[in-house]
Design a protein around this motif. Sequence first.
Motif, PDB file in Angstrom:
ATOM      1  N   LEU A 540       0.840  -1.205   0.000  1.00  0.00           N
ATOM      2  CA  LEU A 540       0.000   0.000   0.000  1.00  0.00           C
ATOM      3  C   LEU A 540       0.872   1.250   0.000  1.00  0.00           C
ATOM      4  O   LEU A 540       0.579   2.223  -0.700  1.00  0.00           O
ATOM      5  CB  LEU A 540      -0.919  -0.021   1.222  1.00  0.00           C
ATOM      6  CG  LEU A 540      -1.769   1.238   1.443  1.00  0.00           C
ATOM      7  CD1 LEU A 540      -2.702   1.487   0.263  1.00  0.00           C
ATOM      8  CD2 LEU A 540      -2.572   1.111   2.746  1.00  0.00           C
ATOM      9  N   ALA A 541       1.949   1.202   0.775  1.00  0.00           N
ATOM     10  CA  ALA A 541       2.837   2.363   0.864  1.00  0.00           C
ATOM     11  C   ALA A 541       3.451   2.685  -0.490  1.00  0.00           C
ATOM     12  O   ALA A 541       3.551   3.855  -0.888  1.00  0.00           O
ATOM     13  CB  ALA A 541       3.925   2.123   1.903  1.00  0.00           C
ATOM     14  N   ILE A 542       3.870   1.676  -1.219  1.00  0.00           N
ATOM     15  CA  ILE A 542       4.458   1.891  -2.552  1.00  0.00           C
ATOM     16  C   ILE A 542       3.419   2.502  -3.492  1.00  0.00           C
ATOM     17  O   ILE A 542       3.713   3.439  -4.243  1.00  0.00           O
ATOM     18  CB  ILE A 542       5.000   0.561  -3.109  1.00  0.00           C
ATOM     19  CG1 ILE A 542       6.177   0.079  -2.274  1.00  0.00           C
ATOM     20  CG2 ILE A 542       5.400   0.710  -4.573  1.00  0.00           C
ATOM     21  CD1 ILE A 542       6.674  -1.303  -2.646  1.00  0.00           C
ATOM     22  N   SER A 543       2.206   1.971  -3.421  1.00  0.00           N
ATOM     23  CA  SER A 543       1.133   2.485  -4.277  1.00  0.00           C
ATOM     24  C   SER A 543       0.821   3.941  -3.957  1.00  0.00           C
ATOM     25  O   SER A 543       0.652   4.777  -4.857  1.00  0.00           O
ATOM     26  CB  SER A 543      -0.114   1.620  -4.109  1.00  0.00           C
ATOM     27  OG  SER A 543      -1.193   2.150  -4.836  1.00  0.00           O
ATOM     28  N   LEU A 544       0.770   4.266  -2.669  1.00  0.00           N
ATOM     29  CA  LEU A 544       0.472   5.639  -2.267  1.00  0.00           C
ATOM     30  C   LEU A 544       1.597   6.596  -2.653  1.00  0.00           C
ATOM     31  O   LEU A 544       1.350   7.746  -3.026  1.00  0.00           O
ATOM     32  CB  LEU A 544       0.238   5.698  -0.754  1.00  0.00           C
ATOM     33  CG  LEU A 544      -1.055   5.043  -0.248  1.00  0.00           C
ATOM     34  CD1 LEU A 544      -1.081   5.016   1.275  1.00  0.00           C
ATOM     35  CD2 LEU A 544      -2.287   5.778  -0.773  1.00  0.00           C
ATOM     36  N   GLU A 545       2.817   6.132  -2.566  1.00  0.00           N
ATOM     37  CA  GLU A 545       3.946   6.978  -2.947  1.00  0.00           C
ATOM     38  C   GLU A 545       3.891   7.303  -4.434  1.00  0.00           C
ATOM     39  O   GLU A 545       4.150   8.441  -4.843  1.00  0.00           O
ATOM     40  CB  GLU A 545       5.262   6.289  -2.599  1.00  0.00           C
ATOM     41  CG  GLU A 545       6.482   7.164  -2.860  1.00  0.00           C
ATOM     42  CD  GLU A 545       7.775   6.483  -2.455  1.00  0.00           C
ATOM     43  OE1 GLU A 545       8.755   7.192  -2.174  1.00  0.00           O
ATOM     44  OE2 GLU A 545       7.807   5.229  -2.418  1.00  0.00           O
ATOM     45  N   LYS A 546       3.548   6.320  -5.253  1.00  0.00           N
ATOM     46  CA  LYS A 546       3.433   6.557  -6.698  1.00  0.00           C
ATOM     47  C   LYS A 546       2.301   7.550  -6.992  1.00  0.00           C
ATOM     48  O   LYS A 546       2.435   8.433  -7.832  1.00  0.00           O
ATOM     49  CB  LYS A 546       3.183   5.236  -7.423  1.00  0.00           C
ATOM     50  CG  LYS A 546       4.378   4.296  -7.435  1.00  0.00           C
ATOM     51  CD  LYS A 546       4.037   3.016  -8.190  1.00  0.00           C
ATOM     52  CE  LYS A 546       5.237   2.084  -8.238  1.00  0.00           C
ATOM     53  NZ  LYS A 546       4.924   0.807  -8.944  1.00  0.00           N
ATOM     54  N   GLU A 547       1.179   7.362  -6.285  1.00  0.00           N
ATOM     55  CA  GLU A 547       0.041   8.270  -6.474  1.00  0.00           C
ATOM     56  C   GLU A 547       0.427   9.686  -6.073  1.00  0.00           C
ATOM     57  O   GLU A 547       0.096  10.664  -6.760  1.00  0.00           O
ATOM     58  CB  GLU A 547      -1.147   7.795  -5.627  1.00  0.00           C
ATOM     59  CG  GLU A 547      -2.450   8.521  -5.901  1.00  0.00           C
ATOM     60  CD  GLU A 547      -3.162   8.002  -7.131  1.00  0.00           C
ATOM     61  OE1 GLU A 547      -3.589   8.825  -7.958  1.00  0.00           O
ATOM     62  OE2 GLU A 547      -3.268   6.772  -7.277  1.00  0.00           O
ATOM     63  N   MET A 548       1.128   9.814  -4.961  1.00  0.00           N
ATOM     64  CA  MET A 548       1.562  11.130  -4.500  1.00  0.00           C
ATOM     65  C   MET A 548       2.481  11.795  -5.517  1.00  0.00           C
ATOM     66  O   MET A 548       2.318  12.978  -5.832  1.00  0.00           O
ATOM     67  CB  MET A 548       2.285  10.986  -3.155  1.00  0.00           C
ATOM     68  CG  MET A 548       2.803  12.299  -2.577  1.00  0.00           C
ATOM     69  SD  MET A 548       3.650  12.092  -0.989  1.00  0.00           S
ATOM     70  CE  MET A 548       5.112  11.173  -1.528  1.00  0.00           C
ATOM     71  N   GLN A 549       3.426  11.040  -6.053  1.00  0.00           N
ATOM     72  CA  GLN A 549       4.363  11.611  -7.008  1.00  0.00           C
ATOM     73  C   GLN A 549       3.671  12.027  -8.303  1.00  0.00           C
ATOM     74  O   GLN A 549       3.992  13.069  -8.884  1.00  0.00           O
ATOM     75  CB  GLN A 549       5.479  10.593  -7.311  1.00  0.00           C
ATOM     76  CG  GLN A 549       6.643  11.178  -8.092  1.00  0.00           C
ATOM     77  CD  GLN A 549       7.280  12.349  -7.367  1.00  0.00           C
ATOM     78  OE1 GLN A 549       7.628  12.250  -6.185  1.00  0.00           O
ATOM     79  NE2 GLN A 549       7.420  13.471  -8.058  1.00  0.00           N
ATOM     80  N   HIS A 550       2.702  11.218  -8.732  1.00  0.00           N
ATOM     81  CA  HIS A 550       1.946  11.544  -9.944  1.00  0.00           C
ATOM     82  C   HIS A 550       1.203  12.872  -9.768  1.00  0.00           C
ATOM     83  O   HIS A 550       1.182  13.702 -10.685  1.00  0.00           O
ATOM     84  CB  HIS A 550       0.967  10.419 -10.262  1.00  0.00           C
ATOM     85  CG  HIS A 550       0.057  10.724 -11.414  1.00  0.00           C
ATOM     86  ND1 HIS A 550       0.474  10.685 -12.723  1.00  0.00           N
ATOM     87  CD2 HIS A 550      -1.261  11.095 -11.441  1.00  0.00           C
ATOM     88  CE1 HIS A 550      -0.535  11.014 -13.520  1.00  0.00           C
ATOM     89  NE2 HIS A 550      -1.598  11.261 -12.760  1.00  0.00           N
ATOM     90  N   ILE A 551       0.610  13.088  -8.597  1.00  0.00           N
ATOM     91  CA  ILE A 551      -0.129  14.328  -8.344  1.00  0.00           C
ATOM     92  C   ILE A 551       0.822  15.513  -8.275  1.00  0.00           C
ATOM     93  O   ILE A 551       0.552  16.591  -8.825  1.00  0.00           O
ATOM     94  CB  ILE A 551      -0.943  14.198  -7.041  1.00  0.00           C
ATOM     95  CG1 ILE A 551      -2.015  13.103  -7.178  1.00  0.00           C
ATOM     96  CG2 ILE A 551      -1.616  15.530  -6.686  1.00  0.00           C
ATOM     97  CD1 ILE A 551      -2.736  12.774  -5.885  1.00  0.00           C
ATOM     98  N   ILE A 552       1.958  15.334  -7.610  1.00  0.00           N
ATOM     99  CA  ILE A 552       2.927  16.426  -7.483  1.00  0.00           C
ATOM    100  C   ILE A 552       3.458  16.836  -8.850  1.00  0.00           C
ATOM    101  O   ILE A 552       3.639  18.030  -9.132  1.00  0.00           O
ATOM    102  CB  ILE A 552       4.079  16.003  -6.548  1.00  0.00           C
ATOM    103  CG1 ILE A 552       3.549  15.858  -5.118  1.00  0.00           C
ATOM    104  CG2 ILE A 552       5.217  17.019  -6.590  1.00  0.00           C
ATOM    105  CD1 ILE A 552       4.556  15.319  -4.130  1.00  0.00           C
TER     106      ILE A 552
END
Length: 605
Positions: A540-552
């Motif tokens: 989940l952490a890896i998925s959330l990190e990717k989502e965060m980076q995509h938004i940034i």
Amino acid sequence: MILTALVEYYERLAAQGKVPAFGLTQEKVGYSILLNRDGKVKDVINLSDCADKKSKWTMLTVPASFKRSGIAPPPFFLWDKTAFVLGVEQKAGADTPTLNPRSCEVFKDLHLDRLAGATDDGLVALRKFIETWIPGEWRQCEHIVKHTPAIFSANVVFRLDGEPGYIHERPAAQELVKRYSAADEATLGLCLVSGEARPIARLHPAIKGVWGSQASGASIVSFNLDAFNSYGKDRGANSPVSVHAAFAYTTVLNHLLLRDPRHRQCVQIGDASVVFWAQAKDQHQQEAAESLFFSTLEPPPSDSAEAAKLKHALDGVSEGRALHDLDLNFDSAAKIFVLGLSPNASRLSVRYWFCESIGVFTKRFSQHYDDLAIEPTPWKTPPAPWRLLRAIAAQEKTENVSPQLAGSVMRAVLGGGRYPRTLLSAAIMRMRADGDISGLRVALCKAVLTRDQRLDNEDVQEEVPVSLDRSNTAPGYLLGRLFSVLESIQEAALHSVSASIKDHYYGSASAMPAGIFPVLMRGAQNHLSKAMKDPKEKGLAISLEKEMQHIIDGLGCEFPKTLRLEDQGRFAIGYYHQRNERFRSKAGKDDAAEIITSDILETTV
């Protein structure tokens, strides 16, 4: 226009026998005094509905009432409160009944004068009763004593023993009612409603049933001070309405304002009592149009068949189909009249007035719900306007709904115009105040922005998404999504927190991102490091990190210093979409509808 439409509706209902004829009115009556032919009280009958334990009266058609005031107000004819009929009343807060000989005396004088030459058995019995009744001796009448103290706060009528009906319904009594009509004493003038020369009403009958107005009734047309007089005209002569027209429009309004589960032509929205009626080619079409319109204002909460019928109609209209093409037995040309009345001291304010075909109104309601549409849908049936307004009121209480906001929202819904900008600000302020980013509040933000965009507001440039849109580049929307991701990262690392970043920072993050998000980003890095060490949360952490980076990446290199009101609304929409997408994915597509409810944010944060 309003009074003319009301008078025309009265004439249609009067022809069907649904409202009292001229000179009569419907009033709440609690008891009937049964007299023998000598005028003695033989019994007192409670007229309350036995099937309804809460009911303390029944509606009866009696000679018309009127406004009364002063030290010795005039009585009503052939019926009245016990203060006039018996000279006894139960004042609020008093332990025992109080004598009122002055009111009893004016009741006695009026009736002895009008009944002096009566030969009808019922009228003669009533005259004898009035001649011999002494207020102070009510305790010697066991038939009255058994109903105390309730009877002393009720209206009463009379019956003659052994005869059907009430005394005021007898033909001889009806002739007297016509003879002593107020129209005989009125001044002739040009009626503004009918355009004909008729007796002009000096005072209009009271309108009762508007929420928040005086219990004795209020007026739409009223002149009661010298300052209102002009060109030598006083009272009703300033706005000449005939006695008949004044009686007609007030009678039909009192009929429409009845609060009865079987009478569905009045809805309370904010401080406005909203009444409506239809005009169609036949009675069936009229009732069908009124039923559909009522459902749009007050969607059925549990009747699945009615809810499905409403949804079918709204969906069909949304697709561009006319009502008569939907096999619903509706005449789309049937005209609907809508009147919103609000209390204003002893008068009534017209909050709004609309007159359109049911087809036009249904199209506008369909557009209203399309503007509100958001995924996941936070309601099972389309939300009623009062429910939307309550969602953004302090403590979500109906009494805290702003009257001005409620009126503006209803004008936008019924008229198809822009929602008030205060609707958007109210929704945002409530979310910032209590931290509840509920589906109803977010849907209101989306509705305001969507309608502004459709009506070509230059301030709105980006499309407002219904469901999660990862391609949307609006800064407010992206920041709302990012805030939700950061909150999810915190939850993945800490599992259970007494207060999340939403509880601490939602308001400031949605208004001044540059001052808050750098702090949240540093905290998110620590939370990610902790979550990565947990085998159960690593994926989940890896998925959330990717989502965060995509938004940034979509936001660019800097966070905006402030967000406009519109972007704060987009912030809430982005947060709602991103937050619920996580639970949608976690629960699975088949279970999403059960998990996503209007309270999902409160129960999962």
